[in-house]
Design a protein around this motif. Structure first.
Motif, PDB file in Angstrom:
ATOM      1  N   GLU A 100      -2.881 128.782  92.022  1.00 56.11           N
ATOM      2  CA  GLU A 100      -4.040 128.762  92.935  1.00 56.11           C
ATOM      3  C   GLU A 100      -3.943 129.929  93.931  1.00 56.11           C
ATOM      4  OE1 GLU A 100      -4.172 124.842  94.646  1.00 56.11           O
ATOM      5  OE2 GLU A 100      -4.980 123.964  92.813  1.00 56.11           O
ATOM      6  N   GLU A 146     -13.377 131.250  90.949  1.00 62.05           N
ATOM      7  CA  GLU A 146     -12.658 129.977  91.060  1.00 62.05           C
ATOM      8  C   GLU A 146     -12.084 129.782  92.453  1.00 62.05           C
ATOM      9  OE1 GLU A 146      -9.838 130.106  87.874  1.00 62.05           O
ATOM     10  OE2 GLU A 146     -11.351 129.818  86.342  1.00 62.05           O
ATOM     11  N   GLN A 163       6.807 128.625  89.777  1.00 61.80           N
ATOM     12  CA  GLN A 163       6.637 127.463  90.656  1.00 61.80           C
ATOM     13  C   GLN A 163       7.969 126.916  91.155  1.00 61.80           C
ATOM     14  OE1 GLN A 163       4.061 125.004  88.113  1.00 61.80           O
ATOM     15  NE2 GLN A 163       2.475 125.155  89.676  1.00 61.80           N
ATOM     16  N   THR A 199      -4.146 131.261  88.289  1.00 60.96           N
ATOM     17  CA  THR A 199      -4.864 129.990  88.179  1.00 60.96           C
ATOM     18  C   THR A 199      -3.949 128.814  88.478  1.00 60.96           C
ATOM     19  OG1 THR A 199      -6.397 130.910  86.540  1.00 60.96           O
ATOM     20  CG2 THR A 199      -6.189 128.516  86.618  1.00 60.96           C
TER      21      THR A 199
END
Length: 219
Positions: A51, A219, A23, A48
């Motif tokens: 995303e 998801e 990130q 996850t």
């Protein structure tokens, strides 16, 4: 990006720590590609948290005649599976064209079987024009990662990041020029085995891979 030596609770823990490091990088709209089986629990956490879509990147070794563990190259999954041969290994072994063709076809059959087992008829995510994050649970020699990187370059990936929890410094050095970014959380020296940097390094099962891929798709 590199970090001091760490011990991970398990692959999920490693994936969360890896995602936090990724990130901090500027790598927009990525596709996370997992090297099965051990890379899938790590990549699931990365995808996850980021995303991002999760895809498999199945790599099958092309072993030498009579010495299957000695890799002549690898067959890498894709719309058209790509054969990536190691020029130095090919010069050393000098296998016949017939042997390489036969072994490649055998591994092509195994690629199809594994993709059908893990993903059924789910459409493949193409790497063409995409930023790809290749994830595994660790690197020992780097041979599989090198084949994966070369195949994804040939398939038209826009940019490649290799992200792993742990790898020896020599493997990282050999891969650095082949990718656009590397994120590795631990580069211990001396390096013994990926497994010793995990408290829990139980073998990832086919059932676990299938479950995680279904969860990622939902998801």
């Amino acid at each position: 990006m590199f970090y001091e030596s760490l011990i991970f609770a398990d692959r999920a823990d490693a994936g969360r720590k890896l995602a936090n490091a990724i990130q901090k990088e500027e790598f927009a709209d990525p596709v996370v590609m997992a090297l099965p089986r051990g890379g899938v629990p790590v990549a699931f956490e990365v995808a996850t948290i980021l995303e991002a879509p999760l895809e498999l990147l199945i790599v099958r070794k092309i072993g030498a005649p009579g010495h299957a563990e000695f890799g002549l190259g690898a067959l890498v999954d894709g719309d058209e599976p790509q054969l990536v041969l190691n020029a130095e290994a090919m010069r050393m072994v000098r296998p016949s064209e017939a042997y390489v063709a036969e072994e490649t076809e055998r591994q092509r059959t195994e690629l199809r079987r594994r993709r059908a087992l893990y993903l059924g008829d789910r459409p493949r995510i193409s790497p063409k024009g995409r930023n790809i994050i290749i994830v595994d649970d660790g690197i020992a020699t780097g041979g599989t990662a090198k084949a994966a990187v070369q195949a994804l370059r040939q398939a038209g990936a826009a940019a490649l990041m290799l992200a792993v929890p742990v790898a020896p410094p020599s493997a990282v050095a050999s891969l650095r020029s082949r990718v656009d970014r590397i994120v590795c959380l631990a580069t211990p020296e001396p390096f013994h085995a990926v497994s010793i940097y995990y408290d829990d390094f139980e073998q990832t099962t086919d059932a676990e891979v299938i479950t995680l891929l279904k969860r990622a798709g939902a998801e």
